[in-house]
Design a protein around this motif. Structure first.
Motif, mmCIF file in Angstrom:
data_model
loop_
_atom_site.group_PDB
_atom_site.id
_atom_site.type_symbol
_atom_site.label_atom_id
_atom_site.label_comp_id
_atom_site.label_asym_id
_atom_site.label_seq_id
_atom_site.Cartn_x
_atom_site.Cartn_y
_atom_site.Cartn_z
ATOM 1 N N LYS A 31 12.758 30.146 -5.028
ATOM 2 C CA LYS A 31 12.314 30.065 -6.427
ATOM 3 C C LYS A 31 11.639 31.376 -6.816
ATOM 4 O O LYS A 31 10.756 31.848 -6.095
ATOM 5 N N PRO A 32 12.042 31.978 -7.936
ATOM 6 C CA PRO A 32 11.436 33.266 -8.311
ATOM 7 C C PRO A 32 9.906 33.209 -8.352
ATOM 8 O O PRO A 32 9.327 32.205 -8.768
ATOM 9 N N ILE A 33 9.313 34.277 -7.929
ATOM 10 C CA ILE A 33 7.852 34.396 -7.848
ATOM 11 C C ILE A 33 7.201 34.120 -9.219
ATOM 12 O O ILE A 33 6.115 33.580 -9.307
ATOM 13 N N HIS A 34 7.925 34.468 -10.288
ATOM 14 C CA HIS A 34 7.422 34.262 -11.645
ATOM 15 C C HIS A 34 7.202 32.778 -11.944
ATOM 16 O O HIS A 34 6.438 32.417 -12.828
ATOM 17 N N LEU A 35 7.927 31.922 -11.228
ATOM 18 C CA LEU A 35 7.876 30.488 -11.522
ATOM 19 C C LEU A 35 6.977 29.725 -10.562
ATOM 20 O O LEU A 35 6.882 28.513 -10.612
ATOM 21 N N THR A 36 6.305 30.468 -9.641
ATOM 22 C CA THR A 36 5.413 29.781 -8.705
ATOM 23 C C THR A 36 3.986 29.798 -9.261
ATOM 24 O O THR A 36 3.593 30.726 -9.962
#
Lengths: 338, 342
Positions: free
Chosen positions: A110-115
């Motif tokens: 999962k992209p870091i932006h969405l964590t």
């Protein structure tokens, strides 16, 4: 010389699927030896040396490597898998893997932006990971992949610096390469050279191989973990890359006979071969199965220190490899005649 | 254009934020098929102009890629310490292969903590940047000779063609956007589009958008369409409803021109171009945010390529989405050029 190591490391051979590795080794055996493949796939080679050995000596290295096996294909065409052998999530996330038919898959994350802040830096556990081959449905995926198919790290072999190499499967193609090299020279005494299967899932091949060979002494050639990294405490480094062959006194699978450990250290000292003690009781290898085979076998393990072991990019120092070869050559002669 | 091959060339060229020259050279070479009016501005953005009359419309993608930057070389061990340069994801760096762009390119591997040093609870934790280091295999002396603080580091790029026109291409954020702009120029090549198109491949997006800010000031466009990547659904994403292969993502956001967004939707419908809508509540997190407020303001639209695994070495895009996005950009240019003639 490293061309052979390069090829050995590049061949795919997860536990239970060692055929291609074995075929390559058989093709590169010298003519003056006998070989057979047993029921599990172990390759057992006997080679006469300069002298008839008083004792039966077996040298062993395992052919299998860690990898992944497909356990489920979901409706959207993603592959669920489990690891074959121990692989930590950190060296899987964001890498590609390769199946035997050339299909490449991606281990997404999962992209870091969405964590969220609270999960920052956290990796999914391997059971939450999936392989993405670009399929759009189960049916689409099934045209190239089936349940039970195995994959390996999709990484090439590369030199690193002046003396080092970086590759998948250095554990234990380093050992296989060492055995092949010894087989292709004139050995001091008769010996069995055994290329085992299924080490990574519990030392299974070595147990049946040792049963058949029934040696008096065995030397296991392994790639072992080297934790000589920044921020690691000295007592936890296990061994130091570049300091020579690492000899074990104990690991999680074996208590090595002290007299053999001392013999190895003494021989190295007498012949000026760089050697070091594997300092932590960590890891295990085929010696764990071999020493318990039949009525018991006296074992020794000589290791090539490998950093980032069980990843697609483990690193070894060829100078340490050379020390392992030199020491093993001497040990073979010594154990044959103890 | 040979789209796969050009994408490969763009994605494997080195160009970490603030030092984009190698990627710029590839972009310029590809751009030269469509114009000889190409320049590089003070911050390293590549600017090419096609056509001399009509509305000045900027088509923009960013040139830079995320990476890392050397902070120190250990005097005793030669291990190289680094920090991120742009939003590099530390979770995917253990035992990853990299290249340190020092006095020469030095291959290296990032350290990975062996399992015996990990508490069970730490197995799923990645090391913070200040605990990571790069292993070059060089002696400390050699490492210090070739590697210096400030040198950029890139993850070795992966480029794998997957099934169904999907490609795993590191740094397709946003080299796939660069390719999209080039493809739009190709579509427009032999048309009487009636616009002055300024293709801008901006530097430094990943570190805050300085390249787009200054390039759009210099270019002074009347309108702009930016193309970047955005999130595509994957098994571990929730609340992401845009998908790979389902077409270009037309963005609606307060800072973008609503008029342009609506026109893009109308054109996509009219020309039967696959599209999906993406809505941002505030900023878009792309160069479009900076372009829109350049000088006295620029009407700006944003098209995105759906992408999986953003900011990792295994970014995945779908070639069909690149084509759809380029077709829609081209359709918009023709539409605007046509309005002038009306």
């Amino acid at each position: 010389m490293t061309d052979m190591l390069r090829t050995l490391c590049t061949i795919d051979g997860t536990s239970g699927h060692e055929d291609a590795v074995r075929d390559y080794i058989i093709a590169h055996l010298p003519t003056d030896c006998e070989h057979r493949t047993d029921a599990l796939g172990n390759l057992i080679v006997f080679k006469k040396g300069k002298s008839r050995a008083k004792n039966r000596v077996m040298l062993a290295a395992h052919m299998d490597e860690v990898g992944m096996i497909v356990t489920h294909i979901d409706a959207d065409g993603y592959l669920k898998f489990t690891t074959v052998g121990g692989i930590t999530p950190g060296v899987l996330a964001g890498r590609t893997v390769r199946f035997a038919n050339g299909t490449v898959g991606v281990l997404g994350i999962k992209p870091i932006h969405l964590t969220s802040k609270s999960e920052e830096g956290d990796l999914p556990s391997t059971d939450k990971m999936y392989i993405d081959i670009g399929a759009v449905s189960k049916e689409d995926a099934e045209t190239v992949v089936a349940l039970g198919d195995v994959a390996v790290f999709n990484e090439a072999f590369m030199p690193l610096g002046e003396h080092k190499v970086c590759s998948k499967a250095l554990d234990d193609r380093m050992g296989c390469f060492a055995l092949l090299q010894l087989l292709n020279e004139e050995t001091s005494a008769d010996a069995y050279f055994v290329f085992t299967v299924q080490e990574e899932i519990g030392l299974r091949g070595a147990s049946t191989a040792a049963f058949q060979v029934a040696p008096d002494y065995a030397i296991v050639l392994e790639g072992t973990t080297a934790a000589d990294l920044p921020d690691a405490q000295d007592e936890k480094k296990v061994c130091i890359q570049g300091n020579g062959a690492a000899v074990s006194f104990m690991d999680r699978s074996t208590l090595y006979p002290p007299k053999l450990y001392k013999l190895a250290m003494q021989l190295a000292k007498d012949h000026n071969i760089p050697v070091q003690t594997k300092t932590m009781v960590a890891g295990g290898n085929d010696a764990g199965a071999i020493h318990k085979a039949g009525a018991g076998v006296q074992v020794l393990t000589v290791n090539v220190p490998c950093r980032y072991i069980h990843s697609g990019s483990s690193v070894a120092d060829m100078r340490d490899f050379d020390s392992v070869i030199e020491l093993t050559r001497l040990l073979l002669g010594a154990l044959a005649d103890v | 254009m040979d789209m796969i091959n050009d994408l490969r060339r763009l994605c494997t060229a080195v160009g970490v934020s603030g030092n984009e020259s190698e990627a710029a050279a590839v972009a310029k070479e590809l751009l030269s098929q469509f114009t000889s009016d190409i320049r590089t501005d003070a911050l390293g953005s590549v600017i090419g102009t096609v056509g001399t009359t009509g509305p000045r419309i900027m088509l923009e993608a960013h040139l830079d890629q995320i990476g890392m930057i050397v902070t120190a070389v250990d005097e005793k061990t030669g291990f190289v310490r680094f920090d991120r340069c742009g939003g590099t994801d530390r979770r995917v760096l253990a035992a990853e292969r990299i290249t340190i762009h020092g006095e020469k390119d030095i291959p290296a591997v990032i350290i990975s903590t062996p399992p015996h040093l990990l508490d069970k609870a730490d197995e799923n934790k990645s090391l913070p940047f200040d605990k990571l280091a790069a292993d070059t295999g060089l002696s400390a002396e050699e490492a210090q000779k070739y590697i210096h603080p400030g040198d950029r580091i890139t993850v070795n790029p992966r480029f794998e063609v997957l099934r169904n026109d999907r490609v795993c291409a590191s740094f397709s954020d946003d080299r796939a956007g660069v390719l999209t702009v080039l493809r739009a120029l190709e579509i427009l090549q032999n048309t009487d589009h009636g616009c002055q198109i300024i293709a801008v491949f901006a530097s430094q997006e990943e570190t805050g958008g300085s390249g787009a800010k200054t390039a759009s000031f210099g270019v002074e466009p009347q309108e702009a369409i930016a193309v970047d990547v955005s999130f595509a659904a994957a098994p571990d994403t929730s609340d992401i409803h845009t998908h790979l292969g389902k077409g270009t993502m037309i963005c609606f956001a307060p800072g973008l021109s609503a008029d342009m967004s609506r026109t893009l939707v109308c054109l996509a419908k009219e020309k039967d171009i696959a599209y999906q809508c993406e809505v941002a509540g505030r900023s878009t997190g792309t160069d479009a945010d900076d372009i829109a407020i350049s000088r006295a303001g620029v009407k700006t639209g944003l098209l995105s390529l759906p992408q999986r695994n953003m900011h990792t070495g295994v970014e995945i895009i779908d070639m069909k989405d690149i084509e759809a996005t380029a077709q829609l950009m081209a359709a918009y240019i023709i539409h605007r050029g046509g309005q002038r003639n009306d």
